[in-house]
Design an enzyme around this catalytic site. Structure first.
Site, PDB file in Angstrom:
ATOM      1  N   ASP A  81       0.835  -1.211   0.000  1.00 15.48           N
ATOM      2  CA  ASP A  81       0.000   0.000   0.000  1.00 15.48           C
ATOM      3  C   ASP A  81       0.871   1.263   0.000  1.00 15.48           C
ATOM      4  O   ASP A  81       2.069   1.211   0.304  1.00 15.48           O
ATOM      5  CB  ASP A  81      -0.886  -0.037   1.257  1.00 15.48           C
ATOM      6  CG  ASP A  81      -2.150   0.786   1.124  1.00 15.48           C
ATOM      7  OD1 ASP A  81      -2.283   1.526   0.128  1.00 15.48           O
ATOM      8  OD2 ASP A  81      -3.006   0.708   2.023  1.00 15.48           O
ATOM      9  N   ASP A 115     -10.728   2.181  -3.170  1.00 17.16           N
ATOM     10  CA  ASP A 115     -11.275   1.897  -1.841  1.00 17.16           C
ATOM     11  C   ASP A 115     -12.792   1.902  -1.871  1.00 17.16           C
ATOM     12  O   ASP A 115     -13.433   1.610  -0.871  1.00 17.16           O
ATOM     13  CB  ASP A 115     -10.769   2.939  -0.836  1.00 17.16           C
ATOM     14  CG  ASP A 115      -9.372   2.591  -0.366  1.00 17.16           C
ATOM     15  OD1 ASP A 115      -8.898   1.484  -0.650  1.00 17.16           O
ATOM     16  OD2 ASP A 115      -8.738   3.450   0.282  1.00 17.16           O
TER      17      ASP A 115
HETATM   18  C1  DGJ Z   1      -5.764   1.991   2.000  1.00 16.75           C
HETATM   19  C2  DGJ Z   1      -6.122   0.810   1.164  1.00 16.75           C
HETATM   20  O1  DGJ Z   1      -6.594   1.216  -0.074  1.00 16.75           O
HETATM   21  C3  DGJ Z   1      -7.149  -0.038   1.909  1.00 16.75           C
HETATM   22  O2  DGJ Z   1      -7.551  -1.105   1.116  1.00 16.75           O
HETATM   23  C4  DGJ Z   1      -6.546  -0.508   3.200  1.00 16.75           C
HETATM   24  O3  DGJ Z   1      -5.493  -1.387   2.951  1.00 16.75           O
HETATM   25  C5  DGJ Z   1      -6.087   0.672   4.016  1.00 16.75           C
HETATM   26  N1  DGJ Z   1      -5.232   1.536   3.268  1.00 16.75           N
HETATM   27  C6  DGJ Z   1      -5.365   0.221   5.250  1.00 16.75           C
HETATM   28  O4  DGJ Z   1      -4.829   1.255   5.957  1.00 16.75           O
END
Ligand code: DGJ
Length: 740
Positions: A478, A548
């Site tokens: 990430d 997300d």
């Molecule tokens: C952002 C990501 O896009 C999410 O899927 C998740 O992993 C969160 N970060 C976790 O902090």
């Protein structure tokens, strides 16, 4: 195939295969590279001099001795601003005197079988079925050299370009701009397309008129960003999904970028894509060189679908370093939306057990497993287990997942650091930012200075220790923070303009090191959703978390947009809980499944909160998803109805042997007493017969010209009047076609 014409007038180069042609020449007077044609394949001939265009124009900026050769009026391969061309240049070099006047003249060419590597950068690769043309140019005013590369692939209407600036002298220069390519089209009869958006609203397809002046897509944020994809296309006004000309340009890069379309007063359209010059400058020391990222140019005269199909196949076979074929990639469950930071070993284990029962293959432990991380305000940069959550150790937990017969995956955010970890205290100078000025945080975190190789090495060692001590099959990589207040305490004063590019080179280096260390590791990259969904990342990670936003209806647009360039097998998509956590919408399990299926397909919800009936449905859906995985991963994808235009969306995928197809149909809002609706399919074999969901007998031409009836058909079923099916809001249906 690369032809070189040495005719009496000029030297010409013609890159050509069965689908596409690209022609340019060396201007015999001023020895620059002049662009002649790019588009549908044309028959080769020994002389293309007649394609050179000159008009008598009022101009006060002529090259000495000529009444015609103002660079302003010549279509060029490598334009430079500061000459007689007033449009945007693709290269800008500052000389020791402070000026930026370059003139690159042709020197020689070389044809290379196959495609050379581009060291330090992600790049497309190829076997012998490609050829690369290397053109050497030399600056008239210095010993600087330019190497331009053009690679053509036999089986694709794809040409890739990149360039290298070589400094064979001891003199130091500064590069202020080095775009990957520049291309001049002779007329403005185009619209342009691009994918724009925001967090949780990525990849929204936009199509606009090309107008006089400059139209730009860009990122200045250190990542390709949620705002714009490093992709744009030129399309004819009449181009649709199924017909018409399209030129696609996609950059193999994950940092700040710029894409520009400039229309001048003579309707010439200049297209450029490359590293963002606003956040870039580079000190070119003596005997050093600088290489730009590669751009993948795709031509199609079969509409947007034609371009996408070329990109999909090409990227799967020539860009993505696949760990395993998509059909064998695991179906995962991710713990994020299931429990966010609130979990312990036992709750996760119960989730894993339930996941195994419904047929899921991979358990992914998302954020919150390390150091003392229980919220997003600390612990990044300390990649060892949270002892309170895993009293028996992370290895013990990973082993227990493996004992269940599942694979184990873990979330990391290796480019970031929080204030509360030992690494921050030991090396406060390892974050990006000026020590005496404000350094903003984002999500309480700071960006590690990946321009500094020691930082990359330290994080590599931490990750290597993690991989050594815990059996990990998958990593979700990430990145949740753009770069602001760019300053590297590692770099000299003169080199501060290099921070952004060196940062992304550091990220690539770490990815390379990790994959060298554990070759079979499956990496899914992510950047607060889809802020780094680009070809640079795809080179290392065959799947990328698209957004997300996990709402099935919003996902129609996001996945539809991404499919313009990226294969379905790369688009991270999960079935999540309802009401949806981002938009609060309630959709059926069926609809959530039917949308996620046209992507990597996984789950991100707390199965323990579902009814037994829902879990049974999920088990069945997973069995079906596994049956369809090969078709979805290897098939030819067609977009049929756009969520950007209609209340409905439809798409389909046809297997390479054309024996089966899967169609996804989605209706946003229900309509009372709806009109008759039919969905016309494409790409089938006209005189072959197909069953739909195991029933009937339909010819390919019937399905393509008459279509599938989407309403319920109550012929001979009048008695069902009072209990007829009402499709409702957020309705979806899959149709599975099998050739008889
Ligand atoms: C952002 C990501 O896009 C999410 O899927 C998740 O992993 C969160 N970060 C976790 O902090």
């Amino acid at each position: 195939m690369i032809y070189v014409n040495h005719n009496s007038k000029q030297l010409e180069f013609h890159l050509c295969n069965q689908q596409v042609s690209y022609i340019f020449c060396v201007d015999s007077q001023i020895k620059i590279l002049e662009h002649l044609y790019y588009g549908k394949k044309i028959t080769h001939q020994a002389d293309f001099y007649h394609l050179v265009e000159r008009e008598i124009r009022p101009s006060n900026n002529l090259n000495f001795g000529s009444q015609l050769t103002s660079l302003e009026h010549i279509k060029q391969e490598i334009p430079v601003y500061g000459t007689t061309d007033f449009r945007n240049g693709s290269i800008e070099i500052i000389y020791p005197d402070g000026d930026a006047i370059s003139h690159f003249e042709y020197v020689s060419y070389r044809i290379i079988k196959g495609k050379p590597r581009i060291d330090g950068l992600p790049h497309s690769f190829s076997n012998s079925k490609s050829e690369t043309l290397e053109i050497k140019l030399k600056d008239k005013y210095s010993s600087l050299e330019l190497l331009l590369y053009y690679c053509i692939f036999d089986e694709y209407s794809i040409i890739t370009r990149w360039m290298k600036i070589v400094n064979p002298s001891n003199t130091i220069y500064k590069i202020e701009k080095a775009l990957s390519f520049s291309l001049d089209f002779p007329e403005r009869d185009f619209e342009w397309i691009h994918l724009s958006g925001a967090w949780a609203r990525e990849a929204q397809l936009e199509r606009d008129q090309v107008v006089t002046g400059v139209q730009t897509i860009e990122s200045t944020r250190g990542a390709s960003s949620h705002l714009h994809q490093p992709f744009m296309g030129l399309v004819r006004r009449e181009t649709t999904e199924h017909s018409g000309e399209v030129y696609g340009f996609s950059l193999v890069y994950s940092g700040s970028f710029i894409g520009q379309i400039e229309v001048d007063s003579y309707d010439v359209v200049r297209v450029q894509l490359g590293i963002q010059p606003k956040t870039f400058s580079w000190v070119l020391n003596g005997h050093e060189s600088f290489t730009t990222p590669e751009v993948i140019m795709c031509y199609s005269d079969n509409g947007l679908n034609g371009m996408s199909q070329q990109y999909h196949d090409f990227l799967c076979k020539h860009l993505i370093r696949q760990v395993q074929p998509f059909s064998q990639r695991p179906i995962l469950i991710n713990s994020w939306e299931a429990s966010y930071f609130n979990f312990d070993e036992q709750s996760l284990y119960s989730l894993a057990q339930q996941s195994k029962e419904v047929g899921i293959d991979l358990f992914v432990l998302d954020d919150g497993w390390f150091a003392s991380r229980n919220s997003d305000n600390g612990s990044l940069g300390c990649w060892c287990e949270n002892k309170a959550k895993f009293p028996n150790g992370l290895k013990h937990f990973a082993d227990s997942i493996h004992h269940l017969g599942m694979k184990f995956g873990i979330w990391i955010e290796p480019e970031m650091i929080s204030r509360d970890v030992p690494l921050f205290r030991q090396h406060p100078d390892w974050i990006i930012g000026h020590p005496c000025k404000n350094i903003s945080h984002g999500r309480n975190q700071y960006v590690l200075d990946f321009a500094n190789p020691d930082v990359v090495e330290e994080i590599f060692i931490q990750l290597k220790n993690l991989l050594d001590s815990v059996p990990i099959d998958y990593i979700k990589w990430d990145m949740n923070r753009y770069i602001s207040e760019a300053y590297s305490q590692y770099l000299s004063r003169e080199s501060q303009g290099e921070v952004f590019h060196r940062y992304i080179l550091g990220v690539y280096n770490l990815l390379e090191k990790i994959l060298d260390y554990q070759e079979d590791l499956l990496i899914e990259t992510c950047a607060g959703g889809g802020a780094r969904f680009d070809l640079g990342m795809l080179y290392y990670s065959p799947q990328i978390w698209a957004s997300d936003n996990t709402d099935a209806i919003e996902r129609l647009k996001i996945q539809y947009g991404l499919s313009l360039v990226y294969p379905l097998s790369t688009i991270g998509s999960h079935v999540s809980a309802v009401p949806n956590h981002q938009v609060g919408r309630i959709t059926s399990l069926q609809t959530r499944n039917d949308v996620a299926l046209f992507g990597t397909f996984g789950y991100e919800l707390n199965l323990m909160q579902l009814s037994r009936q829902d879990k049974q449905i999920i088990s069945k859906q997973i069995i079906e998803a596994k049956e369809r995985r090969k078709l979805i991963g290897e098939g030819r994808f067609y977009r049929l109805k756009s969520p950007f235009e209609f209340n409905e969306t439809a798409w389909m995928v046809i297997s390479p042997d054309e024996k089966e197809a899967l169609i996804g149909y989605y209706q946003i809002l229900g309509k009372a007493n709806p009109p008759y609706k039919r969905l016309k399919l494409v790409g089938l074999i006209e005189n072959e017969f197909y069953t739909i969901d195991g029933k009937g007998h339909y010819s390919g031409d019937e399905l393509m010209n008459i279509g599938i009836l989407l309403n319920g058909n109550y012929i001979d079923r009048e008695q069902e009047f009072w209990n007829r099916e009402v499709q409702g809001d957020f309705y979806s249906k899959l149709f599975y076609l099998k050739k008889l």
